[in-house]
Design an enzyme around this catalytic site. Structure first.
Site, short mmCIF file in Angstrom:
data_model
loop_
_atom_site.label_atom_id
_atom_site.label_comp_id
_atom_site.label_asym_id
_atom_site.label_seq_id
_atom_site.Cartn_x
_atom_site.Cartn_y
_atom_site.Cartn_z
N GLU A 46 67.36 38.87 76.40
CA GLU A 46 67.27 39.83 75.29
C GLU A 46 65.85 40.39 75.18
O GLU A 46 64.87 39.64 75.24
CB GLU A 46 67.66 39.10 74.00
CG GLU A 46 67.62 39.91 72.74
CD GLU A 46 68.02 39.08 71.52
OE1 GLU A 46 68.29 39.68 70.47
OE2 GLU A 46 68.05 37.82 71.64
N LYS A 115 72.92 45.72 69.83
CA LYS A 115 73.27 44.46 69.17
C LYS A 115 73.93 44.76 67.82
O LYS A 115 73.44 45.59 67.05
CB LYS A 115 72.00 43.64 68.97
CG LYS A 115 72.21 42.21 68.47
CD LYS A 115 70.89 41.45 68.49
CE LYS A 115 71.06 39.98 68.12
NZ LYS A 115 69.78 39.25 68.25
N CYS A 164 72.92 37.92 72.13
CA CYS A 164 72.52 36.71 71.42
C CYS A 164 73.37 36.40 70.19
O CYS A 164 74.45 35.84 70.31
CB CYS A 164 71.04 36.81 71.04
SG CYS A 164 70.31 35.17 70.72
#
Length: 641
Positions: A46, A115, A164
């Site tokens: 990430e 994200k 994540c």
């Protein structure tokens, strides 16, 4: 993509926080190594082009501009690689800063995936910098780059990307991605290390892959991220439908540990998805997921993954013993439930001194003990015939006596001789009639004694014999309850060996007899013994090695693989054990027998299912007895072309 295998990788390259040029070059180094290893897709951590721990530096335009330029530089410098790169960076769109993953291939930025779940608790404060993405549909970033939630379709497989925290929330984006066809999920992560988190992370990735019936590739940040307040270990994990295929060594600064590879079997995943109607019913989903397709052609690979010679048998001793205990309990539960339901306190079994009848007796002992029944209610009958050897007969007697069962000996020789006279069969012709007449005589004895005693005949035949049709129709093929019906031959031996070990401290004589049965060659003993009194008829010399047949059976029934793929997998698994021609010969035999013998499986007795492969006509396997085998044989022949 030969046989559905693709090679994927998760990488944790060296990193310097804020140094985009350095990070791009380290990313390229890993990408080139992966490409030279025929890797189709490699995923990086990430925000890997800048570093995750930049903090308020993410508010600096110079860093954001440099990150975007770094992405273009990475795309240009990797244009000669036949590998898809998935990298992380901060990206500004319409005045908002997003934490994104960029999918790059052959110099082109295929798409940017933002994200969706941005954490702001404990050690995480991402909302200070990044916006969560909650827009439906794709929007266009500069240079007409697609931006948004998408499933990428490429060269025979589909994949998607989440970042994540997206994995750690209750409703992961990957759930919707798989509903729209994604077979592989890539996760760019920067998950810090605290006590106990590694096991939790490992379990999370493993179970997410199982829940999604997908492959899950998790890339984690390692050394180079700031340790001002946190520590990162580079914990990369690759899982496939509930199985961890590969995992990195944490806290390693060795360049050799920077990339973790695994070969994913897309066909295996698709097979499991097709079988699950509940998975299929979820296809579509509520969220709007876009599809991005692009052309790519990856080299065929020879899978570099562990392929066990015995897929039914765990390799770990601890796992094997646990599996044996579970199976014996399941078999016994099936039998004692049946006995209890019909209020039966007597059970009859034919004892040959071989593996299958021994396992069935062990199950009967467990069932009777659970019900609190007298073991004398188990009537073990040894029925010596023309091929019975002293070794097998003595072992059958010993185990019955040591277990405290009722033992009866009834010779079948005179009855079979009379039967030959009745039907006009020459005793010196040792053909199929000679063999099967003995098996049917034994079954008649068992059935009639069960009638006399008000008992139930417990069958002894196993799953491998059902697959090959290695049973006499209406002979040993028939019983009133078949406890071994879903136990393959390769596992039967381990179950008996487990019982031998378990009883060694309480009954040495029983343990030794069981151990000798484990070492006895597999045989129906229907032909006369050799001159020295040893077994002359060995099953595996006639039908082939059971370890091969169980291998063929597992992959054919469990996953529906093509014979040609099973052959290539067998070559890997049995490398140095059997040559190619031997594997081909016995796989061809397996196919021929499997199709020809379905009529026997169409009318087998009840019995408990204990594993993922079952041939019960009332459960997992419904097949016409007159189906043609030609398509399967033709596919197998392609490996010779």
């Amino acid at each position: 993509m030969l046989d559905g295998f693709i090679r994927v990788a998760a990488a944790s390259p060296k990193l310097k926080v804020g140094d985009v040029d350095f990070n791009v070059q380290e990313t390229l180094k890993c990408a080139r190594r992966a490409s030279s290893n025929d890797c189709a897709v490699i995923v990086f951590p990430e925000l890997g082009l800048t570093g995750y721990t930049c903090g308020d530096l993410f508010a600096q335009k110079v860093l954001l501009d440099k990150a975007k330029q770094g992405l273009y530089n990475l795309a240009n410098e990797s244009s000669d690689l036949n590998t898809i790169l998935i990298v992380g960076l901060p990206y500004v769109l319409n005045g908002k800063l997003y934490n994104v993953a960029a999918v790059v291939y052959k110099g082109e930025i295929i798409g940017l995936v933002p994200k969706q779940n941005v954490p702001n608790y404990s050690e995480f404060y991402e909302l200070r910098h990044f916006k969560p993405y909650d827009i439906e549909g794709l929007v266009m970033a500069e240079d007409n780059i697609c931006f948004g939630k998408a499933v990428f379709n490429c060269s025979g497989f589909s994949f998607a990307v989440e970042i994540c925290e997206d994995l750690w929330v209750t409703q992961s984006p990957s759930v919707d991605y798989v509903k729209h066809g994604a077979q592989v999920i890539f996760n760019l992560s920067c998950s810090d290390e605290i006590i106990g988190k590694a096991q939790f992370r490992r379990d999370l990735v493993k179970m997410q892959s199982a829940k999604l019936v997908a492959a899950y590739i998790y890339s984690d940040a390692g050394f180079g991220e700031s340790t001002q307040d946190l520590v990162f270990a580079g914990h990369n994990i690759i899982a496939e439908n509930g199985t961890i295929l590969a995992e990195s060594k944490r806290f390693s600064n060795d360049e050799a540990d920077a990339i973790t590879y695994a070969d994913i079997d897309i066909e295996k995943l698709e097979s499991d998805r097709r079988k699950s109607n509940t998975f299929a019913s979820e296809i579509g989903g509520d969220d709007y997921i876009n599809s991005l397709s692009f052309d790519a052609e990856f080299p065929d690979i020879k899978p570099n993954r562990k392929i066990s010679k015995t897929p039914f048998v765990p390799e770990s001793t601890v796992d094997l013993e646990s599996r044996c205990e579970d199976i014996l309990n399941m078999q016994a539960a099936g039998l004692y439930t049946r006995l209890n339901a019909i209020n039966c306190k007597t059970a009859v079994i034919g004892l040959s001194g071989g593996l299958d009848s021994t396992l069935a007796l062990i199950v009967m002992i467990h069932a009777f003990d659970k019900l609190g029944l007298d073991r004398k209610g188990i009537i073990g009958i040894t029925m010596p015939g023309f091929g019975t050897t002293a070794r097998t007969k003595n072992n059958s007697v010993r185990i019955a006596e040591e277990y405290g069962c009722t033992l009866r000996e009834i010779s079948i020789s005179d009855a079979v001789v009379q039967h030959f006279k009745d039907i006009g069969h020459d005793m010196d012709v040792h053909d199929i009639t000679y063999e099967n007449s003995q098996a049917r005589e034994r079954t008649q004895i068992l059935m009639d004694i069960a009638n006399q005693e008000g008992g139930l005949v417990v069958g002894t035949g196993d799953l491998s014999e059902l697959a090959l049709g290695w049973a006499t129709y209406n002979g040993d093929h028939m019983s009133m309850y078949s406890v071994n019906c879903s136990i393959p031959k390769t596992l039967v031996r381990h179950l008996v060996a487990y019982e031998a070990k378990r009883t060694s401290t309480v009954n040495e004589g029983l343990s030794k007899a069981l151990a000798d049965i484990v070492d006895t060659p597999i045989s129906p003993e229907l032909l006369p013994p050799s001159a020295d009194g040893k077994i002359s008829q060995k099953t595996e010399e006639t039908v082939g090695p059971y370890e091969l047949h169980d291998f063929f059976l597992y992959y054919m029934i469990r996953f529906g693989f093509r014979p040609s793929k099973i052959y290539r997998l067998a070559k890997i698994a049995f490398d140095g054990v059997y040559d190619d021609d031997t594997i081909y010969k016995w796989e061809e035999t397996f196919i021929r027998r499997f199709f020809a013998q379905q009529f026997k499986r169409s009318c087998v007795p009840d019995g408990p299912k204990v594993g993922t492969v079952s041939l019960s006509p009332r459960g997992d396997w419904r097949m016409p007895s007159d189906a043609s085998r030609n398509v399967w044989l033709e596919d197998l022949k392609t490996v010779k072309e």
